[in-house]
Design a protein around this motif. Sequence first.
Motif, PDB file in Angstrom:
ATOM      1  N   VAL A  11       0.833  -1.204   0.000  1.00 30.90           N
ATOM      2  CA  VAL A  11       0.000   0.000   0.000  1.00 30.90           C
ATOM      3  C   VAL A  11       0.869   1.256   0.000  1.00 30.90           C
ATOM      4  CG1 VAL A  11      -1.945   1.166   1.110  1.00 30.90           C
ATOM      5  CG2 VAL A  11      -1.620  -1.284   1.453  1.00 30.90           C
ATOM      6  N   SER A  12       0.535   2.214  -0.858  1.00 31.43           N
ATOM      7  CA  SER A  12       1.205   3.505  -0.834  1.00 31.43           C
ATOM      8  C   SER A  12       0.701   4.334   0.344  1.00 31.43           C
ATOM      9  CB  SER A  12       0.937   4.271  -2.133  1.00 31.43           C
ATOM     10  OG  SER A  12       1.427   5.591  -2.039  1.00 31.43           O
ATOM     11  N   HIS A  13       1.625   5.018   1.009  1.00 33.31           N
ATOM     12  CA  HIS A  13       1.229   5.945   2.077  1.00 33.31           C
ATOM     13  C   HIS A  13       1.494   7.390   1.642  1.00 33.31           C
ATOM     14  CE1 HIS A  13       5.544   4.914   3.281  1.00 33.31           C
ATOM     15  NE2 HIS A  13       5.605   6.184   2.877  1.00 33.31           N
ATOM     16  N   HIS A  14       1.574   7.619   0.370  1.00 25.81           N
ATOM     17  CA  HIS A  14       1.867   8.896  -0.269  1.00 25.81           C
ATOM     18  C   HIS A  14       1.397  10.085   0.582  1.00 25.81           C
ATOM     19  CE1 HIS A  14       2.028  12.116  -3.014  1.00 25.81           C
ATOM     20  NE2 HIS A  14       1.405  11.614  -4.052  1.00 25.81           N
ATOM     21  N   PRO A  15       2.320  10.888   1.141  1.00 27.22           N
ATOM     22  CA  PRO A  15       1.915  11.957   2.072  1.00 27.22           C
ATOM     23  C   PRO A  15       1.068  13.043   1.436  1.00 27.22           C
ATOM     24  CG  PRO A  15       4.224  12.157   1.482  1.00 27.22           C
ATOM     25  CD  PRO A  15       3.772  10.832   0.969  1.00 27.22           C
ATOM     26  N   GLY A  16       1.177  13.205   0.103  1.00 29.59           N
ATOM     27  CA  GLY A  16       0.356  14.205  -0.563  1.00 29.59           C
ATOM     28  C   GLY A  16      -1.124  13.923  -0.492  1.00 29.59           C
ATOM     29  N   LEU A  17      -1.480  12.713  -0.053  1.00 26.56           N
ATOM     30  CA  LEU A  17      -2.888  12.323   0.020  1.00 26.56           C
ATOM     31  C   LEU A  17      -3.472  12.530   1.414  1.00 26.56           C
ATOM     32  CD1 LEU A  17      -2.650   9.035  -2.071  1.00 26.56           C
ATOM     33  CD2 LEU A  17      -2.926  11.379  -2.864  1.00 26.56           C
ATOM     34  N   MET A  18      -2.683  13.067   2.352  1.00 24.82           N
ATOM     35  CA  MET A  18      -3.221  13.329   3.689  1.00 24.82           C
ATOM     36  C   MET A  18      -2.834  14.731   4.158  1.00 24.82           C
ATOM     37  SD  MET A  18      -0.741  10.976   6.140  1.00 24.82           S
ATOM     38  CE  MET A  18      -1.412  11.637   7.648  1.00 24.82           C
ATOM     39  N   GLN A  19      -2.771  15.671   3.214  1.00 25.44           N
ATOM     40  CA  GLN A  19      -2.395  17.042   3.535  1.00 25.44           C
ATOM     41  C   GLN A  19      -3.446  17.728   4.415  1.00 25.44           C
ATOM     42  OE1 GLN A  19      -2.349  18.273  -0.475  1.00 25.44           O
ATOM     43  NE2 GLN A  19      -0.179  17.895  -0.801  1.00 25.44           N
ATOM     44  N   CYS A  20      -3.009  18.796   5.062  1.00 23.33           N
ATOM     45  CA  CYS A  20      -3.968  19.646   5.761  1.00 23.33           C
ATOM     46  C   CYS A  20      -4.869  20.312   4.721  1.00 23.33           C
ATOM     47  CB  CYS A  20      -3.257  20.690   6.617  1.00 23.33           C
ATOM     48  SG  CYS A  20      -2.236  21.845   5.686  1.00 23.33           S
ATOM     49  N   GLU A  21      -6.011  20.824   5.149  1.00 21.36           N
ATOM     50  CA  GLU A  21      -7.036  21.292   4.217  1.00 21.36           C
ATOM     51  C   GLU A  21      -6.531  22.408   3.299  1.00 21.36           C
ATOM     52  OE1 GLU A  21     -10.522  21.103   2.227  1.00 21.36           O
ATOM     53  OE2 GLU A  21      -9.736  19.749   3.754  1.00 21.36           O
ATOM     54  N   GLU A  22      -5.707  23.290   3.803  1.00 26.29           N
ATOM     55  CA  GLU A  22      -5.186  24.390   2.980  1.00 26.29           C
ATOM     56  C   GLU A  22      -4.494  23.867   1.722  1.00 26.29           C
ATOM     57  OE1 GLU A  22      -1.689  27.823   3.207  1.00 26.29           O
ATOM     58  OE2 GLU A  22      -2.116  26.539   4.944  1.00 26.29           O
ATOM     59  N   PHE A  23      -3.653  22.858   1.887  1.00 23.11           N
ATOM     60  CA  PHE A  23      -2.916  22.339   0.745  1.00 23.11           C
ATOM     61  C   PHE A  23      -3.766  21.404  -0.102  1.00 23.11           C
ATOM     62  CE2 PHE A  23       0.586  24.129   2.998  1.00 23.11           C
ATOM     63  CZ  PHE A  23       1.532  24.414   2.021  1.00 23.11           C
ATOM     64  N   PRO A 122       4.248   4.902  26.140  1.00 25.32           N
ATOM     65  CA  PRO A 122       3.130   5.786  25.784  1.00 25.32           C
ATOM     66  C   PRO A 122       3.547   7.020  24.983  1.00 25.32           C
ATOM     67  CG  PRO A 122       3.657   5.969  28.125  1.00 25.32           C
ATOM     68  CD  PRO A 122       4.411   4.790  27.605  1.00 25.32           C
ATOM     69  N   ASP A 123       4.806   7.417  25.059  1.00 27.15           N
ATOM     70  CA  ASP A 123       5.271   8.607  24.339  1.00 27.15           C
ATOM     71  C   ASP A 123       5.898   8.285  22.989  1.00 27.15           C
ATOM     72  OD1 ASP A 123       4.487  10.285  26.431  1.00 27.15           O
ATOM     73  OD2 ASP A 123       6.387   9.991  27.483  1.00 27.15           O
ATOM     74  N   LEU A 124       5.841   7.037  22.582  1.00 29.26           N
ATOM     75  CA  LEU A 124       6.428   6.643  21.304  1.00 29.26           C
ATOM     76  C   LEU A 124       5.730   7.370  20.155  1.00 29.26           C
ATOM     77  CD1 LEU A 124       8.455   4.694  19.913  1.00 29.26           C
ATOM     78  CD2 LEU A 124       6.554   3.084  19.691  1.00 29.26           C
ATOM     79  N   GLY A 125       6.503   8.058  19.326  1.00 29.29           N
ATOM     80  CA  GLY A 125       5.933   8.805  18.207  1.00 29.29           C
ATOM     81  C   GLY A 125       5.435   7.904  17.099  1.00 29.29           C
ATOM     82  N   LYS A 126       4.598   8.473  16.241  1.00 34.24           N
ATOM     83  CA  LYS A 126       4.029   7.744  15.107  1.00 34.24           C
ATOM     84  C   LYS A 126       4.596   8.278  13.803  1.00 34.24           C
ATOM     85  CE  LYS A 126       1.878   5.231  17.774  1.00 34.24           C
ATOM     86  NZ  LYS A 126       2.395   3.881  17.928  1.00 34.24           N
ATOM     87  N   GLN A 127       4.505   7.464  12.768  1.00 37.06           N
ATOM     88  CA  GLN A 127       4.955   7.842  11.437  1.00 37.06           C
ATOM     89  C   GLN A 127       3.753   7.873  10.498  1.00 37.06           C
ATOM     90  OE1 GLN A 127       8.156   8.637  11.150  1.00 37.06           O
ATOM     91  NE2 GLN A 127       8.583   7.951  13.243  1.00 37.06           N
ATOM     92  N   TYR A 128       3.840   8.700   9.455  1.00 34.82           N
ATOM     93  CA  TYR A 128       2.672   8.789   8.572  1.00 34.82           C
ATOM     94  C   TYR A 128       2.485   7.543   7.719  1.00 34.82           C
ATOM     95  CZ  TYR A 128       5.665  10.629   4.678  1.00 34.82           C
ATOM     96  OH  TYR A 128       6.604  10.825   3.704  1.00 34.82           O
ATOM     97  N   ALA A 129       3.511   6.685   7.638  1.00 31.81           N
ATOM     98  CA  ALA A 129       3.325   5.416   6.943  1.00 31.81           C
ATOM     99  C   ALA A 129       2.296   4.536   7.648  1.00 31.81           C
ATOM    100  CB  ALA A 129       4.658   4.680   6.823  1.00 31.81           C
ATOM    101  N   THR A 130       2.129   4.745   8.949  1.00 35.28           N
ATOM    102  CA  THR A 130       1.047   4.076   9.692  1.00 35.28           C
ATOM    103  C   THR A 130      -0.202   4.951   9.739  1.00 35.28           C
ATOM    104  OG1 THR A 130       2.435   2.672  11.097  1.00 35.28           O
ATOM    105  CG2 THR A 130       0.312   3.312  11.995  1.00 35.28           C
ATOM    106  N   ILE A 131      -0.046   6.214  10.132  1.00 37.27           N
ATOM    107  CA  ILE A 131      -1.215   7.073  10.358  1.00 37.27           C
ATOM    108  C   ILE A 131      -2.028   7.257   9.086  1.00 37.27           C
ATOM    109  CG2 ILE A 131      -1.994   9.371  11.067  1.00 37.27           C
ATOM    110  CD1 ILE A 131      -0.994   7.592  13.354  1.00 37.27           C
ATOM    111  N   ASN A 132      -1.373   7.428   7.941  1.00 33.93           N
ATOM    112  CA  ASN A 132      -2.120   7.612   6.698  1.00 33.93           C
ATOM    113  C   ASN A 132      -3.004   6.410   6.401  1.00 33.93           C
ATOM    114  OD1 ASN A 132      -3.058   8.795   4.375  1.00 33.93           O
ATOM    115  ND2 ASN A 132      -1.183   8.510   3.200  1.00 33.93           N
ATOM    116  N   LEU A 133      -2.485   5.191   6.636  1.00 34.75           N
ATOM    117  CA  LEU A 133      -3.299   3.999   6.389  1.00 34.75           C
ATOM    118  C   LEU A 133      -4.442   3.883   7.392  1.00 34.75           C
ATOM    119  CD1 LEU A 133      -1.053   3.412   4.408  1.00 34.75           C
ATOM    120  CD2 LEU A 133      -1.001   1.055   5.249  1.00 34.75           C
ATOM    121  N   VAL A 134      -4.156   4.196   8.656  1.00 33.93           N
ATOM    122  CA  VAL A 134      -5.221   4.170   9.663  1.00 33.93           C
ATOM    123  C   VAL A 134      -6.364   5.094   9.251  1.00 33.93           C
ATOM    124  CG1 VAL A 134      -5.792   4.853  12.032  1.00 33.93           C
ATOM    125  CG2 VAL A 134      -3.756   3.471  11.597  1.00 33.93           C
ATOM    126  N   LYS A 135      -6.009   6.294   8.738  1.00 31.68           N
ATOM    127  CA  LYS A 135      -7.036   7.263   8.352  1.00 31.68           C
ATOM    128  C   LYS A 135      -7.707   6.884   7.033  1.00 31.68           C
ATOM    129  CE  LYS A 135      -7.627  10.306  10.626  1.00 31.68           C
ATOM    130  NZ  LYS A 135      -8.366  10.437  11.908  1.00 31.68           N
TER     131      LYS A 135
END
Length: 313
Positions: A11-23, A122-135
């Motif tokens: 699966v692609s996690h292409h960050p351009g597909l989860m931009q903030c609304e402005e972009f 509990p403070d372990l950071g997340k990466q968008y390769a996971t978060i984008n797929l979750v969303k």
Amino acid sequence: MNGKVAGAALVSHHPGLMQCEEFRVLQGAGADSDLIAGYARLRQKIADASPQVVVIFDSHWFTTGYHLVDGGERYSGTYISDEMPWYLHGVPYDYRGHPDLATLIEAVSRERGGYNRVIAHPDLGKQYATINLVKQLRLEQAGLPVVTVSSCQNCDWQHFLASGAAIGEAIRRSGLRAVLLASGALSHKFNPIDWKPNHPRIFHETNVSRPENIASDKQAIERFCQGRHDEVLAHWDEDYRRKPWEAFGAHYLQMVGAMGGADCSARGEPLSAYENARGTGNIHIWFDTEPHLRTRGAAGTSEFGFSTQQVGA
């Protein structure tokens, strides 16, 4: 020991597909990309597989010394990318983990002398390769627990296969139905900062960094469509490792390792067009693991135009 891999996907996690609304407004909300529609197709495949847990192989979570397995109970927060914070920020997330499966993965790995270890800080950071797929795959809404696995940067490709094999065995022992998601690109050579597009559609495949990378990616896709994971692995050192793939292919190698490595014959079904993302080659491909072993060599063409003629046999 009745658990099983009920389906898998690259699966692609292409960050351009989860931009903030402005972009998203400025860049057309991904309208130029078939990967957006591909997420909807993948959501249906996951729903049909009826998993009880999703395992994400994260090609952005780089670790050293161990393949780490995210073993927390729950993860929530607001994501901001340290790589591209100017347009990738303000993404809320709230999803369940599966500590029991994570713990079992470590136990199986230790039995085998392997390097999979659990981390549940509990403070372990997340990466968008996971978060984008979750969303994008709406795993939060579905209530599906997610276990994320890292890409250990001081490993060779055989170590990733062994890591995946331990994960596959842990899934079998767990009694759970699992879907595996290899989150990342194929060839991963970025275009220079001052690069000018070859094609006016920015995500078009001809904007991938190099013609030889396009050719190699498409050859890999054809092999996936035929279920020829043995051929992909046989050519790993002289081709795919040298391009190289994102995270040197850790996400794919761990996924296929969990499905049997070179013995895996699960055929791929492209769920999106093959596309550019800053020069990298991206696609969604679903692997139907239920009929796992199939007769190899049948010719055909996928919905997205890839020949499924046997390659390199």
